[in-house]
Scaffold this motif. Structure first.
Motif, PDB file in Angstrom:
ATOM      1  N   TYR A  42       4.101  16.460  -1.622  1.00  0.00           N
ATOM      2  CA  TYR A  42       3.332  15.460  -0.874  1.00  0.00           C
ATOM      3  C   TYR A  42       3.471  15.748   0.618  1.00  0.00           C
ATOM      4  O   TYR A  42       4.526  16.171   1.068  1.00  0.00           O
ATOM      5  N   TYR A  73       3.025  13.877   4.450  1.00  0.00           N
ATOM      6  CA  TYR A  73       2.889  12.614   5.167  1.00  0.00           C
ATOM      7  C   TYR A  73       2.885  12.881   6.663  1.00  0.00           C
ATOM      8  O   TYR A  73       3.503  13.836   7.144  1.00  0.00           O
ATOM      9  N   PHE A 122       0.194   8.680   4.036  1.00  0.00           N
ATOM     10  CA  PHE A 122       0.101   9.683   2.976  1.00  0.00           C
ATOM     11  C   PHE A 122      -1.122  10.554   3.239  1.00  0.00           C
ATOM     12  O   PHE A 122      -2.221  10.053   3.463  1.00  0.00           O
ATOM     13  N   ALA A 177      -3.990  14.185  -5.411  1.00  0.00           N
ATOM     14  CA  ALA A 177      -4.366  12.915  -4.779  1.00  0.00           C
ATOM     15  C   ALA A 177      -4.561  13.156  -3.299  1.00  0.00           C
ATOM     16  O   ALA A 177      -3.937  14.032  -2.702  1.00  0.00           O
ATOM     17  N   LYS A 178      -5.476  12.371  -2.741  1.00  0.00           N
ATOM     18  CA  LYS A 178      -5.796  12.546  -1.334  1.00  0.00           C
ATOM     19  C   LYS A 178      -5.699  11.201  -0.635  1.00  0.00           C
ATOM     20  O   LYS A 178      -6.178  10.193  -1.141  1.00  0.00           O
ATOM     21  N   GLY A 179      -5.089  11.215   0.518  1.00  0.00           N
ATOM     22  CA  GLY A 179      -4.978   9.992   1.300  1.00  0.00           C
ATOM     23  C   GLY A 179      -5.780  10.108   2.569  1.00  0.00           C
ATOM     24  O   GLY A 179      -6.905  10.582   2.581  1.00  0.00           O
ATOM     25  N   ILE A 236       1.745  11.764  -9.044  1.00  0.00           N
ATOM     26  CA  ILE A 236       0.878  10.599  -9.155  1.00  0.00           C
ATOM     27  C   ILE A 236      -0.011  10.746 -10.386  1.00  0.00           C
ATOM     28  O   ILE A 236      -0.614  11.790 -10.610  1.00  0.00           O
ATOM     29  N   GLY A 237      -0.066   9.705 -11.195  1.00  0.00           N
ATOM     30  CA  GLY A 237      -0.947   9.720 -12.347  1.00  0.00           C
ATOM     31  C   GLY A 237      -0.385  10.441 -13.557  1.00  0.00           C
ATOM     32  O   GLY A 237      -1.033  10.525 -14.594  1.00  0.00           O
ATOM     33  N   GLY A 248      -2.729   4.686 -10.015  1.00  0.00           N
ATOM     34  CA  GLY A 248      -1.838   5.833 -10.023  1.00  0.00           C
ATOM     35  C   GLY A 248      -2.263   6.991  -9.153  1.00  0.00           C
ATOM     36  O   GLY A 248      -1.870   8.126  -9.390  1.00  0.00           O
ATOM     37  N   ASN A 249      -3.087   6.697  -8.159  1.00  0.00           N
ATOM     38  CA  ASN A 249      -3.571   7.827  -7.378  1.00  0.00           C
ATOM     39  C   ASN A 249      -3.224   7.762  -5.908  1.00  0.00           C
ATOM     40  O   ASN A 249      -3.733   8.542  -5.110  1.00  0.00           O
ATOM     41  N   GLN A 250      -2.364   6.839  -5.531  1.00  0.00           N
ATOM     42  CA  GLN A 250      -2.108   6.706  -4.095  1.00  0.00           C
ATOM     43  C   GLN A 250      -0.746   6.068  -3.861  1.00  0.00           C
ATOM     44  O   GLN A 250      -0.388   5.094  -4.513  1.00  0.00           O
TER      45      GLN A 250
END
Lengths: 117, 111
Positions: free
Chosen positions: A33, A35, A45, A56-58, A98-99, B96-98
């Motif tokens: 990840y 940050y 994030f 995952a994208k923030g 994540i997920g 569950g994605n963030q």
């Protein structure tokens, strides 16, 4: 020592330049990840990779990109740098992601302090 | 805006006292984690509480979770000067994605 390494520790550059930050996750961790931590935005994030794939994208700007390599290390590329990009950039890793099923406790590296002049 | 907000923003106590900090969040979560950060250093994971749990202990730490109020609290008992740090809550959304980190509570323990 979390087992996550980040290089360089400090980076000073000028506006408009491009830099690459590097992260090596803990042994056995598949997720990485990124940050950004700044005084006015807090800890944001940016993006997550799991076993080489974006997961995952923030709040990652289009000027920023990242990738995770087959050996699981990751790089965060920041281009067309602006003064506002000055911040601490942290990398974290976890076993799962994540997920996905599995531990998502994150282990953080020491960070790279980026100063854009 | 960020998912989590900690309260208070800053807390100063005497060594030996208990410290309580709170975290509120906005959407349904899978789990909530508390992290600690010493000035300018990386975050250190303290404890994770899942959405179906109400309370969890780890050493001098006690975490509670109230999903109906979308809030969590972290209690540090018998504080020590070495507990001086910023404390952040982080939530993993139910989709569950963030991951979202809160704004942090800066704790100062006076010897």
């Amino acid at each position: 020592d979390s087992g996550v390494t980040q290089t360089p520790k400090h980076l000073i550059t000028a506006t408009g330049q491009r830099v690459t930050l590097r992260c090596s996750p803990r042994s056995g961790d598949l997720s990485v990840y990124w940050y950004q931590q700044s005084l006015d935005q807090g800890l944001q994030f940016l993006i997550q990779y799991y076993n080489g794939e974006e997961r995952a994208k923030g709040n990652i700007l289009e000027r920023f990109s990242a990738q995770q390599f087959p050996d699981l290390h990751s790089e965060l590329n920041l281009s067309s740098l602006e003064l506002g990009d000055s911040a601490l950039y942290f990398c974290a890793s976890s076993v799962a992601g994540i997920g996905l099923a599995g531990p998502v406790e994150q282990f953080f590296g020491p960070g790279t302090r980026l100063t854009v002049l | 805006s960020q998912q989590g907000e900690e309260d208070p923003q800053a807390l100063s106590i005497q060594e030996g006292e208990n410290a309580t900090m709170n975290c509120s969040y906005k959407t349904s979560i899978n789990n909530l984690q508390w992290y600690r950060q010493n000035s300018g250093r990386g975050l250190v994971h303290l404890i994770l509480i899942r959405s179906n749990e109400r309370e969890k202990h780890s050493g001098r730490l006690r975490v509670t979770l109230d999903t109906s109020k979308k809030s969590s609290s972290l209690l540090i008992t018998a504080s020590r000067a070495a507990d001086t740090a910023s404390y952040f809550c982080a939530t993993l959304t139910n989709t569950g994605n963030q991951f979202y980190f809160g704004t942090g509570t800066s704790l100062t323990v006076i010897p």
